[in-house]
Motif scaffolding. Sequence first.
Motif, PDB file in Angstrom:
ATOM      1  N   ILE A  54       0.831  -1.198   0.000  1.00  0.00           N
ATOM      2  CA  ILE A  54       0.000   0.000   0.000  1.00  0.00           C
ATOM      3  C   ILE A  54       0.869   1.253   0.000  1.00  0.00           C
ATOM      4  N   ASN A  55       0.451   2.239  -0.788  1.00  0.00           N
ATOM      5  CA  ASN A  55       1.019   3.572  -0.685  1.00  0.00           C
ATOM      6  C   ASN A  55       0.229   4.271   0.416  1.00  0.00           C
ATOM      7  N   LYS A  56       0.856   4.536   1.553  1.00  0.00           N
ATOM      8  CA  LYS A  56       0.154   5.096   2.708  1.00  0.00           C
ATOM      9  C   LYS A  56      -0.392   6.491   2.431  1.00  0.00           C
ATOM     10  N   ALA A  57       0.259   7.251   1.546  1.00  0.00           N
ATOM     11  CA  ALA A  57      -0.204   8.603   1.242  1.00  0.00           C
ATOM     12  C   ALA A  57      -1.519   8.591   0.475  1.00  0.00           C
ATOM     13  N   THR A  58      -1.679   7.617  -0.429  1.00  0.00           N
ATOM     14  CA  THR A  58      -2.892   7.564  -1.252  1.00  0.00           C
ATOM     15  C   THR A  58      -3.867   6.493  -0.781  1.00  0.00           C
ATOM     16  N   GLY A  59      -3.372   5.513  -0.022  1.00  0.00           N
ATOM     17  CA  GLY A  59      -4.214   4.412   0.409  1.00  0.00           C
ATOM     18  C   GLY A  59      -4.454   3.375  -0.671  1.00  0.00           C
ATOM     19  N   LYS A  60      -3.788   3.514  -1.807  1.00  0.00           N
ATOM     20  CA  LYS A  60      -4.004   2.611  -2.935  1.00  0.00           C
ATOM     21  C   LYS A  60      -2.948   1.507  -2.979  1.00  0.00           C
ATOM     22  N   PRO A  61      -3.348   0.325  -3.477  1.00  0.00           N
ATOM     23  CA  PRO A  61      -2.377  -0.758  -3.666  1.00  0.00           C
ATOM     24  C   PRO A  61      -1.347  -0.401  -4.737  1.00  0.00           C
ATOM     25  N   VAL A  62      -0.153  -0.927  -4.587  1.00  0.00           N
ATOM     26  CA  VAL A  62       0.946  -0.659  -5.515  1.00  0.00           C
ATOM     27  C   VAL A  62       1.208  -1.915  -6.342  1.00  0.00           C
ATOM     28  N   PRO A  63       0.865  -1.883  -7.640  1.00  0.00           N
ATOM     29  CA  PRO A  63       1.117  -3.055  -8.482  1.00  0.00           C
ATOM     30  C   PRO A  63       2.560  -3.084  -8.986  1.00  0.00           C
ATOM     31  N   ASP A  64       2.969  -4.224  -9.480  1.00  0.00           N
ATOM     32  CA  ASP A  64       4.244  -4.402 -10.181  1.00  0.00           C
ATOM     33  C   ASP A  64       5.483  -4.162  -9.334  1.00  0.00           C
ATOM     34  N   ALA A  65       5.384  -4.332  -8.036  1.00  0.00           N
ATOM     35  CA  ALA A  65       6.591  -4.265  -7.200  1.00  0.00           C
ATOM     36  C   ALA A  65       7.385  -5.549  -7.421  1.00  0.00           C
ATOM     37  N   VAL A  66       8.680  -5.446  -7.252  1.00  0.00           N
ATOM     38  CA  VAL A  66       9.544  -6.619  -7.398  1.00  0.00           C
ATOM     39  C   VAL A  66       9.889  -7.116  -6.000  1.00  0.00           C
ATOM     40  N   ILE A  67       9.313  -8.237  -5.634  1.00  0.00           N
ATOM     41  CA  ILE A  67       9.576  -8.814  -4.316  1.00  0.00           C
ATOM     42  C   ILE A  67      10.776  -9.740  -4.458  1.00  0.00           C
ATOM     43  N   PHE A  68      11.846  -9.401  -3.767  1.00  0.00           N
ATOM     44  CA  PHE A  68      13.090 -10.152  -3.933  1.00  0.00           C
ATOM     45  C   PHE A  68      13.520 -10.867  -2.663  1.00  0.00           C
ATOM     46  N   ALA A  69      12.864 -10.600  -1.543  1.00  0.00           N
ATOM     47  CA  ALA A  69      13.230 -11.260  -0.285  1.00  0.00           C
ATOM     48  C   ALA A  69      11.971 -11.753   0.403  1.00  0.00           C
ATOM     49  N   MET A  70      11.993 -13.025   0.797  1.00  0.00           N
ATOM     50  CA  MET A  70      10.866 -13.638   1.494  1.00  0.00           C
ATOM     51  C   MET A  70      11.415 -14.601   2.535  1.00  0.00           C
ATOM     52  N   ARG A  71      10.867 -14.518   3.732  1.00  0.00           N
ATOM     53  CA  ARG A  71      11.245 -15.458   4.787  1.00  0.00           C
ATOM     54  C   ARG A  71      10.040 -15.640   5.694  1.00  0.00           C
ATOM     55  N   LEU A  72       9.840 -16.873   6.118  1.00  0.00           N
ATOM     56  CA  LEU A  72       8.745 -17.191   7.026  1.00  0.00           C
ATOM     57  C   LEU A  72       9.301 -18.070   8.141  1.00  0.00           C
ATOM     58  N   ASP A  73       9.222 -17.577   9.381  1.00  0.00           N
ATOM     59  CA  ASP A  73       9.734 -18.336  10.522  1.00  0.00           C
ATOM     60  C   ASP A  73       8.877 -18.065  11.752  1.00  0.00           C
ATOM     61  N   MET A  74       9.194 -18.747  12.837  1.00  0.00           N
ATOM     62  CA  MET A  74       8.419 -18.611  14.072  1.00  0.00           C
ATOM     63  C   MET A  74       9.102 -17.699  15.094  1.00  0.00           C
ATOM     64  N   ALA A  75       9.751 -16.653  14.636  1.00  0.00           N
ATOM     65  CA  ALA A  75      10.440 -15.720  15.532  1.00  0.00           C
ATOM     66  C   ALA A  75       9.525 -15.118  16.603  1.00  0.00           C
ATOM     67  N   PRO A  76       8.260 -14.802  16.319  1.00  0.00           N
ATOM     68  CA  PRO A  76       7.418 -14.228  17.379  1.00  0.00           C
ATOM     69  C   PRO A  76       7.218 -15.161  18.577  1.00  0.00           C
ATOM     70  N   ASP A  77       7.362 -16.459  18.364  1.00  0.00           N
ATOM     71  CA  ASP A  77       7.238 -17.421  19.458  1.00  0.00           C
ATOM     72  C   ASP A  77       8.603 -17.912  19.945  1.00  0.00           C
ATOM     73  N   GLY A  78       9.653 -17.154  19.633  1.00  0.00           N
ATOM     74  CA  GLY A  78      10.989 -17.480  20.119  1.00  0.00           C
ATOM     75  C   GLY A  78      11.675 -18.614  19.390  1.00  0.00           C
ATOM     76  N   MET A  79      11.202 -18.932  18.171  1.00  0.00           N
ATOM     77  CA  MET A  79      11.808 -20.027  17.407  1.00  0.00           C
ATOM     78  C   MET A  79      12.186 -19.556  15.996  1.00  0.00           C
ATOM     79  N   ALA A  80      13.054 -18.544  15.928  1.00  0.00           N
ATOM     80  CA  ALA A  80      13.453 -17.991  14.633  1.00  0.00           C
ATOM     81  C   ALA A  80      14.135 -19.023  13.751  1.00  0.00           C
ATOM     82  N   GLU A  81      14.745 -20.028  14.380  1.00  0.00           N
ATOM     83  CA  GLU A  81      15.424 -21.061  13.592  1.00  0.00           C
ATOM     84  C   GLU A  81      14.429 -21.983  12.891  1.00  0.00           C
ATOM     85  N   MET A  82      13.165 -21.945  13.303  1.00  0.00           N
ATOM     86  CA  MET A  82      12.152 -22.783  12.667  1.00  0.00           C
ATOM     87  C   MET A  82      11.558 -22.018  11.482  1.00  0.00           C
ATOM     88  N   ALA A  83      12.268 -22.099  10.354  1.00  0.00           N
ATOM     89  CA  ALA A  83      11.828 -21.431   9.126  1.00  0.00           C
ATOM     90  C   ALA A  83      11.200 -22.464   8.207  1.00  0.00           C
TER      91      ALA A  83
END
Length: 134
Positions: A54-83
């Motif tokens: 989202i562009n916070k200034a306009t409130g509109k979604p931003v298309p065509d961004a290039v997502i180059f980094a993704m990670r999913l882990d359990m860091a909020p529950d103290g298990m960052a090593e569990m990816a």
Amino acid sequence: MKTLLSRPLRAALVAVAVFGATTVSHADIKDYEFRLIEPTVGVGRDKLVSVQLINKATGKPVPDAVIFAMRLDMAPDGMAEMATKIVREPGGDPGTYRFKAAFGMEGRWLLSLGAKVQGETGTVEGKLVITANK
């Protein structure tokens, strides 16, 4: 004398017309943020997670961004090593980005994203907490 003054005057008027009429508005990279479409997901394989950039200034979604980094882990529950593996999925509305992942257990999972927005310098970084339930 009239021709000497009119040529520079015309050039100045043209410059004012050209540069004065164009307003360049660049957003700051801090004006963008990721938002979860749904903050909860079921435990299991091949679960879809959707986020909007989202562009916070306009409130509109931003298309065509290039997502180059993704990670999913359990860091909020103290298990960052569990990816877990996360894969970008095609489709979705403009400005909505979908991911498929395996949520192996109940708890809070941290989705970390990095993206480039067309025409902007810098990286949009997002950290979103998803809750996996049975």
